[in-house]
Design a protein around this motif. Sequence first.
Motif, PDB file in Angstrom:
ATOM      1  N   SER A  41       0.865  -1.217  -0.188  1.00 32.06           N
ATOM      2  CA  SER A  41      -0.013  -0.004  -0.106  1.00 32.06           C
ATOM      3  C   SER A  41       0.648   1.272  -0.006  1.00 32.06           C
ATOM      4  O   SER A  41       1.829   1.328   0.772  1.00 32.06           O
ATOM      5  CB  SER A  41      -1.094  -0.013   1.225  1.00 32.06           C
ATOM      6  OG  SER A  41      -1.644   1.286   1.292  1.00 32.06           O
ATOM      7  N   SER A  42       0.506   2.065  -0.966  1.00 26.89           N
ATOM      8  CA  SER A  42       1.309   3.419  -0.921  1.00 26.89           C
ATOM      9  C   SER A  42       0.443   4.633  -0.257  1.00 26.89           C
ATOM     10  O   SER A  42       0.938   5.631  -0.466  1.00 26.89           O
ATOM     11  CB  SER A  42       1.499   3.745  -2.437  1.00 26.89           C
ATOM     12  OG  SER A  42       0.392   3.914  -3.023  1.00 26.89           O
ATOM     13  N   LYS A  43      -0.500   4.261   0.588  1.00 24.62           N
ATOM     14  CA  LYS A  43      -1.229   5.052   1.188  1.00 24.62           C
ATOM     15  C   LYS A  43      -0.547   6.085   2.234  1.00 24.62           C
ATOM     16  O   LYS A  43      -0.760   7.260   2.626  1.00 24.62           O
ATOM     17  CB  LYS A  43      -2.313   4.797   1.827  1.00 24.62           C
ATOM     18  CG  LYS A  43      -3.481   3.949   0.824  1.00 24.62           C
ATOM     19  CD  LYS A  43      -4.720   3.451   1.510  1.00 24.62           C
ATOM     20  CE  LYS A  43      -5.859   3.039   0.665  1.00 24.62           C
ATOM     21  NZ  LYS A  43      -7.187   2.413   1.142  1.00 24.62           N
ATOM     22  N   GLY A  44       0.573   5.368   2.653  1.00 27.23           N
ATOM     23  CA  GLY A  44       1.550   6.156   3.705  1.00 27.23           C
ATOM     24  C   GLY A  44       2.441   6.974   2.976  1.00 27.23           C
ATOM     25  O   GLY A  44       3.330   7.598   3.636  1.00 27.23           O
ATOM     26  N   VAL A  72       0.063   9.881  -4.788  1.00 28.04           N
ATOM     27  CA  VAL A  72       0.813   9.517  -3.846  1.00 28.04           C
ATOM     28  C   VAL A  72       1.839  10.461  -3.386  1.00 28.04           C
ATOM     29  O   VAL A  72       2.346  11.243  -4.135  1.00 28.04           O
ATOM     30  CB  VAL A  72       1.777   8.174  -4.513  1.00 28.04           C
ATOM     31  CG1 VAL A  72       2.616   7.441  -3.640  1.00 28.04           C
ATOM     32  CG2 VAL A  72       0.916   7.078  -5.199  1.00 28.04           C
ATOM     33  N   LYS A  73       1.852  10.425  -1.982  1.00 24.95           N
ATOM     34  CA  LYS A  73       2.681  11.231  -1.099  1.00 24.95           C
ATOM     35  C   LYS A  73       4.304  10.854  -1.417  1.00 24.95           C
ATOM     36  O   LYS A  73       4.477   9.642  -1.108  1.00 24.95           O
ATOM     37  CB  LYS A  73       2.383  11.309   0.088  1.00 24.95           C
ATOM     38  CG  LYS A  73       3.293  12.321   1.060  1.00 24.95           C
ATOM     39  CD  LYS A  73       2.831  12.252   2.403  1.00 24.95           C
ATOM     40  CE  LYS A  73       3.733  13.438   3.327  1.00 24.95           C
ATOM     41  NZ  LYS A  73       3.414  13.356   4.788  1.00 24.95           N
ATOM     42  N   LYS A 260       5.059  -1.422  -0.748  1.00 28.30           N
ATOM     43  CA  LYS A 260       4.543  -0.337  -1.279  1.00 28.30           C
ATOM     44  C   LYS A 260       4.148  -0.464  -2.814  1.00 28.30           C
ATOM     45  O   LYS A 260       3.371   0.482  -3.409  1.00 28.30           O
ATOM     46  CB  LYS A 260       5.807   1.098  -1.188  1.00 28.30           C
ATOM     47  CG  LYS A 260       6.118   1.236  -0.100  1.00 28.30           C
ATOM     48  CD  LYS A 260       5.083   2.267   0.860  1.00 28.30           C
ATOM     49  CE  LYS A 260       5.680   2.735   2.102  1.00 28.30           C
ATOM     50  NZ  LYS A 260       4.619   3.197   2.683  1.00 28.30           N
ATOM     51  N   ASP A 262       1.585  -1.240  -4.774  1.00 33.04           N
ATOM     52  CA  ASP A 262       0.354  -1.522  -5.004  1.00 33.04           C
ATOM     53  C   ASP A 262      -0.089  -0.978  -6.444  1.00 33.04           C
ATOM     54  O   ASP A 262       0.794  -0.703  -7.323  1.00 33.04           O
ATOM     55  CB  ASP A 262      -0.427  -0.729  -4.090  1.00 33.04           C
ATOM     56  CG  ASP A 262      -0.282   0.897  -4.248  1.00 33.04           C
ATOM     57  OD1 ASP A 262       0.232   1.251  -5.066  1.00 33.04           O
ATOM     58  OD2 ASP A 262      -0.832   1.607  -3.052  1.00 33.04           O
ATOM     59  N   THR A 264      -1.433   1.265  -7.953  1.00 31.76           N
ATOM     60  CA  THR A 264      -1.296   2.855  -8.212  1.00 31.76           C
ATOM     61  C   THR A 264       0.356   3.123  -8.330  1.00 31.76           C
ATOM     62  O   THR A 264       0.297   3.862  -9.450  1.00 31.76           O
ATOM     63  CB  THR A 264      -1.800   3.841  -6.940  1.00 31.76           C
ATOM     64  OG1 THR A 264      -3.276   3.486  -6.773  1.00 31.76           O
ATOM     65  CG2 THR A 264      -1.634   5.286  -7.346  1.00 31.76           C
TER      66      THR A 264
END
Length: 310
Positions: A41-44, A72-73, A260, A262, A264
């Motif tokens: 997951s790249s949410k973080g 993405v941050k 990381k 994912d 996206t």
Amino acid sequence: MNRRTVLGGLFAAASVPALSACASGITSLDSQGSSSGGGGSSKGGVTIGTANFTENQVLGYLYAAVLKAAGVKVKVRPNLGTREIVIPALKAGDIDLLPEYQGALLNYLAPKDTSAEPGAMQNALTLALPSGLQVLPYGMAADSDAFVVTRATAQKYGLTSLADLKKQNGRLVIGAAPEVKKRQVGAVGLKDVYGIEFKEFKSLDSDGPLVKGALKKGDVDVANLFTTDTDIKANDWVVLTDPLNLIPSQHIVPLIADRKADSTVRKALARLGNVLTTDQLTQLNSQVDNDKKDPEDVAGAYAKQHGLVK
């Protein structure tokens, strides 16, 4: 360029899913495999690291640009050092993503592997990578090592290929980044494959002003540069051919931590890989090295020009 200290990590061998070929000729990991599907997951946010030379920094900022455009941050940590530093940092969690080069990465991880074709190397990389890491689809752009001499040196010693260097054993000086002294695509391979022995190895920089300046001044006879360096053509330097195929194919390939990777991130980097060409990458390098532009600005302008960002 100065290197920053990053945490190290230990490698553990792992087997990962087989690769499937795309119609475009760019291979990708099987989307159903445990290495690439569902777990990351790249949410973080994603931290991108780069090695300590211009092109890798440009690629790092290109990765950042397309990931930002995908929501993405991102954080970029440029100029961290050599592969011997950045890959352990990736494994340890200090960074999440690296721009890499197929052949050089495979040689680092599995020095005895003889794969040369890009698809075969991609498969070999999946077997050689440590647990928790994966390679995403490789792009069109490529950049290989090159061993270069001046036109005058080539004419003086009759040099057209790496094989010709053996005739001058003990006479010539080579200049390169320090790590090249111990690499297969470097002094080790030149001796093992071609039987070449140099008078001296001068530790300079990686395709930078030190090694190129030494070549111009005659302080070194042979320099290790990159094929995307526009200074080679500008100075009429001679790239020695490689008849015994010491230097493997070097397509640009993202190396990322599973945590990381994912959909996206994968889609954004694949878009870049399908757009960026070798010639374009060469020009981006020149804008930084010769025009003295900032790598982040150069990458951002390219991404906007080619519709990769809004």
